[in-house]
Design an enzyme around this catalytic site. Structure first.
Site, PDB file in Angstrom:
ATOM      1  N   ASP A  91       1.505  -5.248   8.371  1.00  0.00           N
ATOM      2  CA  ASP A  91       0.339  -4.381   8.246  1.00  0.00           C
ATOM      3  C   ASP A  91      -0.860  -5.297   8.005  1.00  0.00           C
ATOM      4  O   ASP A  91      -0.968  -5.931   6.942  1.00  0.00           O
ATOM      5  CB  ASP A  91       0.528  -3.418   7.070  1.00  0.00           C
ATOM      6  N   TYR A  95     -11.495   0.422  10.303  1.00  0.00           N
ATOM      7  CA  TYR A  95     -12.653   0.842   9.498  1.00  0.00           C
ATOM      8  C   TYR A  95     -12.943  -0.081   8.309  1.00  0.00           C
ATOM      9  O   TYR A  95     -13.932   0.105   7.630  1.00  0.00           O
ATOM     10  CB  TYR A  95     -12.501   2.290   9.018  1.00  0.00           C
ATOM     11  N   LYS A  96     -12.076  -1.073   8.059  1.00  0.00           N
ATOM     12  CA  LYS A  96     -12.328  -1.995   6.942  1.00  0.00           C
ATOM     13  C   LYS A  96     -13.197  -3.148   7.456  1.00  0.00           C
ATOM     14  O   LYS A  96     -14.375  -2.958   7.718  1.00  0.00           O
ATOM     15  CB  LYS A  96     -10.996  -2.434   6.348  1.00  0.00           C
ATOM     16  N   ARG A 148     -12.346  -4.498  -7.172  1.00  0.00           N
ATOM     17  CA  ARG A 148     -12.326  -5.325  -5.971  1.00  0.00           C
ATOM     18  C   ARG A 148     -13.759  -5.609  -5.521  1.00  0.00           C
ATOM     19  O   ARG A 148     -14.560  -4.701  -5.362  1.00  0.00           O
ATOM     20  CB  ARG A 148     -11.551  -4.630  -4.841  1.00  0.00           C
ATOM     21  N   PHE A 164       0.854  -1.185   0.000  1.00  0.00           N
ATOM     22  CA  PHE A 164       0.000   0.000   0.000  1.00  0.00           C
ATOM     23  C   PHE A 164       0.897   1.244   0.000  1.00  0.00           C
ATOM     24  O   PHE A 164       1.804   1.345   0.819  1.00  0.00           O
ATOM     25  CB  PHE A 164      -0.866  -0.033   1.256  1.00  0.00           C
TER      26      PHE A 164
HETATM   27  C1  PLP Z   1      -6.225   0.903   4.383  1.00  0.00           C
HETATM   28  C2  PLP Z   1      -4.767   0.746   4.566  1.00  0.00           C
HETATM   29  C3  PLP Z   1      -4.010   1.720   5.211  1.00  0.00           C
HETATM   30  C4  PLP Z   1      -4.690   2.987   5.663  1.00  0.00           C
HETATM   31  O1  PLP Z   1      -3.882   3.911   6.229  1.00  0.00           O
HETATM   32  P1  PLP Z   1      -4.502   5.096   7.107  1.00  0.00           P
HETATM   33  O2  PLP Z   1      -3.317   5.577   7.816  1.00  0.00           O
HETATM   34  O3  PLP Z   1      -5.576   4.509   7.967  1.00  0.00           O
HETATM   35  O4  PLP Z   1      -5.080   6.096   6.162  1.00  0.00           O
HETATM   36  C5  PLP Z   1      -2.661   1.479   5.404  1.00  0.00           C
HETATM   37  N1  PLP Z   1      -2.086   0.341   4.951  1.00  0.00           N
HETATM   38  C6  PLP Z   1      -2.796  -0.590   4.288  1.00  0.00           C
HETATM   39  C7  PLP Z   1      -2.145  -1.829   3.795  1.00  0.00           C
HETATM   40  C8  PLP Z   1      -4.151  -0.408   4.076  1.00  0.00           C
HETATM   41  O5  PLP Z   1      -4.850  -1.325   3.431  1.00  0.00           O
END
Ligand code: PLP
Length: 432
Positions: free
Chosen positions: A214, A239-240, A392, A133
């Site tokens: 992560d 939040y996911k 997705r 990400f």
């Molecule tokens: C959704 C997600 C994030 C989100 O980062 P925020 O700091 O909450 O904006 C980070 N890493 C991964 C792999 C994600 O899927």
């Protein structure tokens, strides 16, 4: 004609799966969006009624207690982060004091990596991967630069053989003597590949390298055994798959063998709790993962996480995983059988093996993924698009049905049959 009648007839099978679904009653625990088939819970989970109630309850506490809520709230706000962390710990296979609710995902990455990244001139490389990400890569690069090293040399990205997946063997091959930290995702955000965290952790430790994950795309969707695997640290958002609301507080995990270490980014909420309000000017870290907190936690946000968590824990992570796999398997079969040939040309980019995939399916189309995504939205399906060619699709165990999964397949068929995507622009919106 033949083709269409057989995809249509899969509806009966989907309805049968819905009748046998042990988790079916959890759908009522969420505010569903009227008229929508929501397939984007891997980006933002829908609102659980328990979260809504918990937020309202905390607003009442704020109104009635003011500052006293820190000690007299239920639970006391002062203990909220540790309590909610402890409640979430079983989802990742951790002891209650190894998990704390704190900050946000990328901020937690900074807090943890700044502690666990101990570069020397001979050993300064952080190993990550090129499919990671982007926020994580930005953060890792900045951590390297902050220590006076060159991100072009000291942030190494393990490559992908197919632009979709990582080969664990090749990632392990990159754990060379100049590597001092490994940071990888549990599930790749685009293809949905689930990495073998146990094997990667073992390989890193064999080489004396700490490793962090992560878990944004696996927490709440998949069981973990972080402590048993010996993972050094982890972080994830709520939040996911954890359905706690946009920008809600995140979690961090620190393996207890690191308790007592000095966090590199200290703040007063990481202080030894019994003495935090002594207001000493010398920092004494908490003897738990709580030491990696920095600031006052968002209590309204924490309330939401606490309420949402209740639903996940009640359903049970093993049941959630079983239904999620059944849904994604069903969807992949429908695509393979009915939508993979001319004129449809869809392809699955997610690994097929259950132990190698997370909670969403990467549906690829060679030329029109962006516009097909728009056409799905126009038909009331909510997926998301990730460039260059991935739609997705995330059927969520707690609130989606097998019939909805079937409906998505039918919509895809209709969109191609009628060339509906041609009505949409090829220019992507700011948030997709
Ligand atoms: C959704 C997600 C994030 C989100 O980062 P925020 O700091 O909450 O904006 C980070 N890493 C991964 C792999 C994600 O899927």
């Amino acid at each position: 004609m033949e083709l269409s009648s057989s995809l249509a007839s899969e509806r009966l099978y989907a309805e049968e799966l819905d009748r046998k679904d042990d988790l079916a009653s959890f759908r009522e625990r969420f505010s569903l969006i009227p008229g929508a088939v929501y397939m984007d819970g891997n980006s933002l989970g829908l609102c659980p009624r328990d979260a809504e109630k918990a937020i309202a309850g905390t607003v009442e506490e704020w109104k009635g207690l003011g500052i006293r809520g820190w000690m007299e709230g239920n639970p006391p706000w002062f203990e909220m982060a540790e309590r909610v962390g402890g409640d979430a710990a079983p989802l990742v296979g951790a002891d209650p004091d190894e998990v704390v609710l704190a900050g946000t995902t990328t901020v937690n990455l900074h807090a943890l990596v700044s502690t666990f990244y101990e570069p020397t001139p001979e050993r300064s490389v952080i190993l990550a991967d090129e499919l990671n990400f982007p926020s994580d890569l930005y953060a890792l690069g900045s951590q390297v630069a902050l220590r006076g090293f060159d991100p072009d040399k000291s942030l190494r990205l393990a490559g992908s053989p197919d632009e979709r997946t990582l080969d664990e063997e090749k990632v392990i091959g990159e754990m060379k003597p100049d590597v001092c930290l490994v940071v990888l995702p549990s599930v790749l955000y685009r293809s949905g590949q689930l990495l073998d965290m146990e094997r990667l952790a073992m390989a890193a430790h064999d080489r004396g390298i700490p490793i962090g994950f992560d878990c944004a795309h696996s927490a709440g969707a998949i069981p973990h055994r972080l402590s048993e695997w010996g993972v050094d640290f982890a972080f994830w958002c709520s939040y996911k798959y954890m359905n706690s609301g946009p920008g809600s507080p995140a979690f961090l995990y620190v393996n207890r063998r690191h308790f007592g270490r000095m966090p590199a980014l200290a703040g007063w909420f990481g202080y030894d709790k019994a003495r935090q309000f002594d207001m000493n000017i010398e920092f004494v870290p908490a003897g738990t993962a709580g030491a990696w907190q920095i600031s006052s936690p968002s209590i309204l946000g924490s309330a939401s996480v606490r309420g949402a968590l209740r639903v996940t824990l009640e359903a049970g992570i093993d049941s959630i995983r079983a239904k999620s796999l059944a849904m994604t398997s069903f969807f992949m079969r429908l695509v393979d059988e009915f939508l993979s040939r001319e004129p449809y040309n869809f392809r699955i980019g997610t690994p097929r093996e259950p132990e190698r995939r997370g909670g969403h399916v990467a549906l690829e189309h060679p030329t029109e993924a962006l516009r097909i995504n728009e056409a799905l939205i126009a038909r009331g399906v909510i997926p998301d698009f990730r460039p260059p060619q991935v739609i997705r699709i995330a059927p969520i165990a707690l609130y989606n049905t097998f019939t909805e999964v079937w409906q998505v397949a039918m919509h895809l068929k209709g969109i191609i049959d009628n060339r509906e995507y041609e009505k949409f622009s090829k220019v992507r919106k700011a948030v997709s």
